[in-house]
Design a protein around this motif. Structure first.
Motif, short mmCIF file in Angstrom:
data_model
loop_
_atom_site.label_atom_id
_atom_site.label_comp_id
_atom_site.label_asym_id
_atom_site.label_seq_id
_atom_site.Cartn_x
_atom_site.Cartn_y
_atom_site.Cartn_z
N PRO A 231 0.84 -1.20 0.00
CA PRO A 231 0.00 0.00 0.00
C PRO A 231 0.88 1.25 0.00
N VAL A 232 0.41 2.30 -0.65
CA VAL A 232 1.10 3.59 -0.66
C VAL A 232 0.07 4.67 -0.35
N THR A 233 0.41 5.59 0.55
CA THR A 233 -0.44 6.74 0.80
C THR A 233 0.36 8.02 0.56
N LEU A 234 -0.33 9.05 0.12
CA LEU A 234 0.28 10.31 -0.29
C LEU A 234 -0.39 11.47 0.44
N TRP A 235 0.32 12.58 0.55
CA TRP A 235 -0.30 13.78 1.11
C TRP A 235 0.51 15.01 0.71
N TYR A 236 -0.16 16.15 0.80
CA TYR A 236 0.49 17.43 0.58
C TYR A 236 0.78 18.09 1.93
N ASP A 237 1.79 18.95 1.96
CA ASP A 237 1.93 19.88 3.08
C ASP A 237 2.02 21.28 2.48
N GLU A 238 2.50 22.24 3.24
CA GLU A 238 2.52 23.61 2.76
C GLU A 238 3.61 23.87 1.73
N SER A 239 4.52 22.94 1.57
CA SER A 239 5.62 23.13 0.62
C SER A 239 5.18 22.67 -0.77
N PRO A 240 5.97 22.97 -1.81
CA PRO A 240 5.66 22.46 -3.15
C PRO A 240 5.90 20.96 -3.30
N VAL A 241 6.46 20.33 -2.27
CA VAL A 241 6.82 18.92 -2.35
C VAL A 241 5.69 18.05 -1.82
N MET A 242 5.31 17.02 -2.56
CA MET A 242 4.33 16.05 -2.08
C MET A 242 5.05 15.01 -1.23
N ARG A 243 4.39 14.56 -0.18
CA ARG A 243 4.95 13.53 0.70
C ARG A 243 4.23 12.20 0.47
N GLY A 244 4.84 11.14 0.96
CA GLY A 244 4.22 9.84 0.80
C GLY A 244 4.84 8.81 1.72
N ARG A 245 4.21 7.65 1.78
CA ARG A 245 4.72 6.54 2.60
C ARG A 245 4.43 5.23 1.87
N VAL A 246 5.45 4.40 1.79
CA VAL A 246 5.28 3.03 1.30
C VAL A 246 5.10 2.14 2.53
N HIS A 247 3.94 1.53 2.66
CA HIS A 247 3.62 0.71 3.83
C HIS A 247 4.23 -0.68 3.69
N PRO A 248 4.38 -1.40 4.79
CA PRO A 248 4.93 -2.76 4.73
C PRO A 248 4.10 -3.68 3.85
N PRO A 249 4.70 -4.75 3.34
CA PRO A 249 3.98 -5.67 2.46
C PRO A 249 2.77 -6.31 3.13
N ILE A 250 1.75 -6.53 2.35
CA ILE A 250 0.58 -7.29 2.81
C ILE A 250 0.81 -8.75 2.42
N GLU A 251 0.87 -9.58 3.41
CA GLU A 251 1.20 -10.99 3.18
C GLU A 251 -0.01 -11.76 2.66
N VAL A 252 0.27 -12.78 1.87
CA VAL A 252 -0.78 -13.70 1.43
C VAL A 252 -1.03 -14.70 2.56
N PRO A 253 -2.27 -14.84 3.03
CA PRO A 253 -2.55 -15.81 4.10
C PRO A 253 -2.14 -17.22 3.71
N GLU A 254 -1.69 -17.97 4.68
CA GLU A 254 -1.22 -19.33 4.39
C GLU A 254 -2.36 -20.30 4.15
N THR A 255 -3.52 -20.02 4.71
CA THR A 255 -4.66 -20.94 4.56
C THR A 255 -5.87 -20.18 4.04
N GLY A 256 -6.84 -20.94 3.55
CA GLY A 256 -8.08 -20.35 3.07
C GLY A 256 -8.22 -20.48 1.57
N THR A 257 -9.45 -20.33 1.08
CA THR A 257 -9.70 -20.34 -0.36
C THR A 257 -9.15 -19.05 -0.97
#
Length: 302
Positions: A231-257
């Motif tokens: 997942p990635v989320t983005l945001w603005y602040d008061e500067s001309p630069v946009m900020r963002g965050r790359v979140h940790p990986p979402i794992e595939v569950p080991e069990t289930g359909t």
């Protein structure tokens, strides 16, 4: 092509041909003026934006919601002014226009050769983030675009994003998923905006306390190809630069359909999106219905 479609196409064409030639301070002022004018008219889009913000900030007073929707429209028009001007930005301007945190999740994933799926909500400027990836990281990627009406407008968006270094596939036609899977198996990068899918194939998630639907594609691609889902989320602040965050990986569950795994992973995506949206609600450009309980036409604007 209807008169309305011709007008829409002409306005977007005017934006890309004219706004990109304006000095940046002039474009910023123009965007803010348009945003404030639209906000004061209290049209359907503004009312829906305010209604969506009421979900994100449930204890907000009417005055606070009005402030948020005004800031939201300014953020939305900042996105458009930047997007119209991006084709004219220098490589150095693009590289300096975005500052993501925790980038190692992406760079490590690409280095592993497994392929990476980046999934984003409609926060800040995802086109700028994409241009930064192709310019700063020198990494091409593949994305999907919804077919717009008129067709000439869709062609404009495809040409615009291809000009930024993206491979753009049409959402309709049935072949996009297979092409995305091949790119990932080759160790490539796929980027998808993934916070709204009201079709029958959408996965139901709990989002800010109520049920919404989000696309199954990111989770299915990760399961089928072994690619990382970030997942990635983005945001603005008061500067001309946009900020963002790359979140940790979402794992595939080991069990289930497959359906159960897709549900769990899509809920995890929704939770990451909610975290970023709650921190910067004014940068979430959701001017449409999202929650299933809002889909009754008698309940308000679209």
């Amino acid at each position: 092509m209807s008169v309305r479609e011709r007008l829409t196409d002409a306005l977007y064409g005017l934006g890309w041909s004219t706004v990109k030639k304006l000095p940046e301070p002039v474009a910023v002022r123009l965007g803010r003026t348009i945003a404030d004018t639209v906000w004061k008219r209290r049209g359907k889009g503004v009312l829906r934006l305010e209604s969506n913000y009421a979900r994100v900030v449930p204890d907000a007073t009417p005055e606070r919601l009005a402030e948020l929707s005004r800031a939201g429209m300014r953020s939305y028009l900042r996105y458009w002014m930047e997007s119209f001007r991006l084709p004219a930005w220098s490589a150095e301007r693009v590289k300096g226009g975005f500052d993501p945190k925790d980038l190692h999740h992406l760079t490590d994933g690409l280095a592993s050769g497994k392929g990476v799926v980046l999934a984003l909500p409609h926060l800040a400027n995802w086109d700028l983030a994409g241009a930064w990836v192709t310019t700063k990281l020198e990494t091409p990627f593949t994305t999907v675009a919804e077919r717009l009406k008129p067709e000439t407008l869709y062609d404009r968006f495809v040409a615009y994003r291809e000009g930024l270094g993206m491979e753009v596939l049409p959402h309709t036609g049935g072949s996009a998923f297979g092409t995305l899977a091949r790119r990932l198996r080759d160790g490539g990068l796929v980027c998808l905006v993934a916070d709204r899918d009201l079709s029958a194939s959408g996965v139901e998630v709990t989002f800010f306390g109520d049920t919404a639907r989000m696309p199954a594609g990111p989770a299915l691609l990760a399961q089928q190809t072994g690619a990382l889902l970030l997942p990635v989320t983005l945001w603005y602040d008061e500067s001309p630069v946009m900020r963002g965050r790359v979140h940790p990986p979402i794992e595939v569950p080991e069990t289930g359909t497959r359906a159960e795994k897709t549900s769990v992973m899509t809920q995890a995506l929704a939770d990451a999106f909610a975290q970023g949206i709650a921190e910067h609600p004014e940068d979430w450009h959701m001017l449409q219905r999202l929650w299933l309980s809002d889909l009754d036409p008698a309940k308000g604007p679209s």
